[in-house]
Design an enzyme around this catalytic site. Sequence first.
Site, PDB file in Angstrom:
ATOM      1  N   GLU A   1      48.843  33.251  50.466  1.00 12.88           N
ATOM      2  CA  GLU A   1      48.935  33.802  51.599  1.00 12.88           C
ATOM      3  C   GLU A   1      47.416  33.722  52.527  1.00 12.88           C
ATOM      4  OE1 GLU A   1      47.463  36.474  48.859  1.00 12.88           O
ATOM      5  OE2 GLU A   1      49.424  35.965  48.970  1.00 12.88           O
ATOM      6  N   ASP A   2      46.387  33.908  51.560  1.00 11.10           N
ATOM      7  CA  ASP A   2      45.102  33.683  51.999  1.00 11.10           C
ATOM      8  C   ASP A   2      44.739  32.332  52.369  1.00 11.10           C
ATOM      9  OD1 ASP A   2      44.247  36.554  51.644  1.00 11.10           O
ATOM     10  OD2 ASP A   2      44.161  35.896  49.557  1.00 11.10           O
TER      11      ASP A   2
ATOM     12  N   ARG B   1      48.314  38.036  36.799  1.00 10.23           N
ATOM     13  CA  ARG B   1      48.973  37.589  37.874  1.00 10.23           C
ATOM     14  C   ARG B   1      50.485  37.547  37.841  1.00 10.23           C
ATOM     15  NH1 ARG B   1      44.984  32.536  39.267  1.00 10.23           N
ATOM     16  NH2 ARG B   1      43.235  33.643  40.120  1.00 10.23           N
TER      17      ARG B   1
ATOM     18  N   MET C   1      35.223  40.705  39.588  1.00 12.19           N
ATOM     19  CA  MET C   1      36.417  41.089  39.685  1.00 12.19           C
ATOM     20  C   MET C   1      37.063  41.619  38.430  1.00 12.19           C
ATOM     21  SD  MET C   1      39.565  37.931  39.633  1.00 12.19           S
ATOM     22  CE  MET C   1      39.233  37.588  41.278  1.00 12.19           C
TER      23      MET C   1
ATOM     24  N   ASP D   1      40.849  44.485  43.560  1.00 12.97           N
ATOM     25  CA  ASP D   1      40.295  44.153  42.154  1.00 12.97           C
ATOM     26  C   ASP D   1      38.939  43.546  42.377  1.00 12.97           C
ATOM     27  OD1 ASP D   1      40.841  41.861  43.162  1.00 12.97           O
ATOM     28  OD2 ASP D   1      42.238  41.304  41.684  1.00 12.97           O
TER      29      ASP D   1
ATOM     30  N   HIS E   1      42.947  41.309  35.570  1.00 13.88           N
ATOM     31  CA  HIS E   1      44.291  41.751  35.593  1.00 13.88           C
ATOM     32  C   HIS E   1      45.299  40.646  35.489  1.00 13.88           C
ATOM     33  CE1 HIS E   1      43.031  39.910  39.564  1.00 13.88           C
ATOM     34  NE2 HIS E   1      44.408  39.849  39.809  1.00 13.88           N
TER      35      HIS E   1
ATOM     36  N   ASP F   1      40.712  42.995  48.486  1.00 12.79           N
ATOM     37  CA  ASP F   1      41.611  43.009  47.386  1.00 12.79           C
ATOM     38  C   ASP F   1      40.998  44.180  46.595  1.00 12.79           C
ATOM     39  OD1 ASP F   1      42.801  40.742  48.165  1.00 12.79           O
ATOM     40  OD2 ASP F   1      42.235  39.406  46.472  1.00 12.79           O
TER      41      ASP F   1
ATOM     42  N   TRP G   1      52.688  36.176  44.085  1.00 16.21           N
ATOM     43  CA  TRP G   1      51.305  35.854  44.256  1.00 16.21           C
ATOM     44  C   TRP G   1      50.946  34.749  44.718  1.00 16.21           C
ATOM     45  CZ3 TRP G   1      47.922  32.243  42.074  1.00 16.21           C
ATOM     46  CH2 TRP G   1      46.729  32.487  42.218  1.00 16.21           C
TER      47      TRP G   1
END
Length: 346
Positions: free
Chosen positions: A262-263, A294, A289, A199, A292, A197, A259
């Site tokens: 998927e993980d 979402r 992190m 971030d 940000h 990722d 968002w």
Amino acid sequence: MVCSALVSVINVGQLNVSLNTRLRVAKLSSGAASGLNSEKPTYDSRIGNDNTGRISNDKTPNVIRELTFELRGNGSLDFCQAVPDSLEGRLNIDLEAKLQSAPPPVLDDVSPSGLWSPESCVARQRIAVIIPFRDRQKHLDILVYNLVPLLKRQKVAFRIFVVEQFGNKTFNKGRLMNIGFTEARKHNEFDCFIFHDVDLIPEDDRNMYTCSENPRHMSPAVDVFRYKLPYKALVGGVLSIKAEHFFKINGYSNLYWGWGAEDDDMFYRLSASKISVLRPPFTIGRYKMIKHDRKDVSPIRMQFLKTAKTRYLKDGLNTLEYKLVKTRFEKLCTRIIANVGDPPKN
């Protein structure tokens, strides 16, 4: 900007052979260089090429592969240490400081396309770092500024791929990671793929960016979660995996638009394939992190998760379709821009 302002955009035919023939790499000996500590499965998952992007098993070397990894070793050099003396341990991460000054000299010898290998020893693994991306250039710059020096201290041969979604339609991270895997294999042969990722900034260089015998969830301890694992099925953030395992689970799902999830779908794929996942100790697998927002949270993501174990062989690498828009070799990364298609209307 690191991957743009320092850009050196070149065509394949202009890539100088001398940039890459210094790469001296060799496959990892069994069980070596996966990390500082002896890692055990933190959970057993059993509990729980053309412009269309179609997958092909054709491994015919193209010009980039021939140039970059032609030399597999050098008889006058030893293998790099599995745990190099150059490691610093816990790092003091300042997310803004490095961007306010000139690029550090440690970035100078990275070849155009974000490719590097140690000169003093033979790298034990060749890794592809795959970063799904759109509209977060500052975050990318912060990550690359911090990640490149860490990878160099770890003495791995690496290439950084930034996989950018073309256009402004709903983001599809799973497709971008599948595209990154597919396109990276066209450029080089790799021993390890690390999905990262944009971030998440590593806080400890003892967390080795290499592959173990099993996939490894490298980011179990993130500052926003108070350095605790939120739930056992989490494998998102930073994941290292060998190609053989990625093919076995058919990559990531292509179905998750927006968002989230998927993980988690990846965890169920690993579970259905009876592949256990490793984690480093929480004292080492630490990440900071970048804050940000979402956007475009998927409203139906939980419905897809219910079918992940029965769907994974029919949704993934073998159904991936995309249009390769452009590939740019920049100073610290290979930027792959791809059109991932349109989200469903319903």
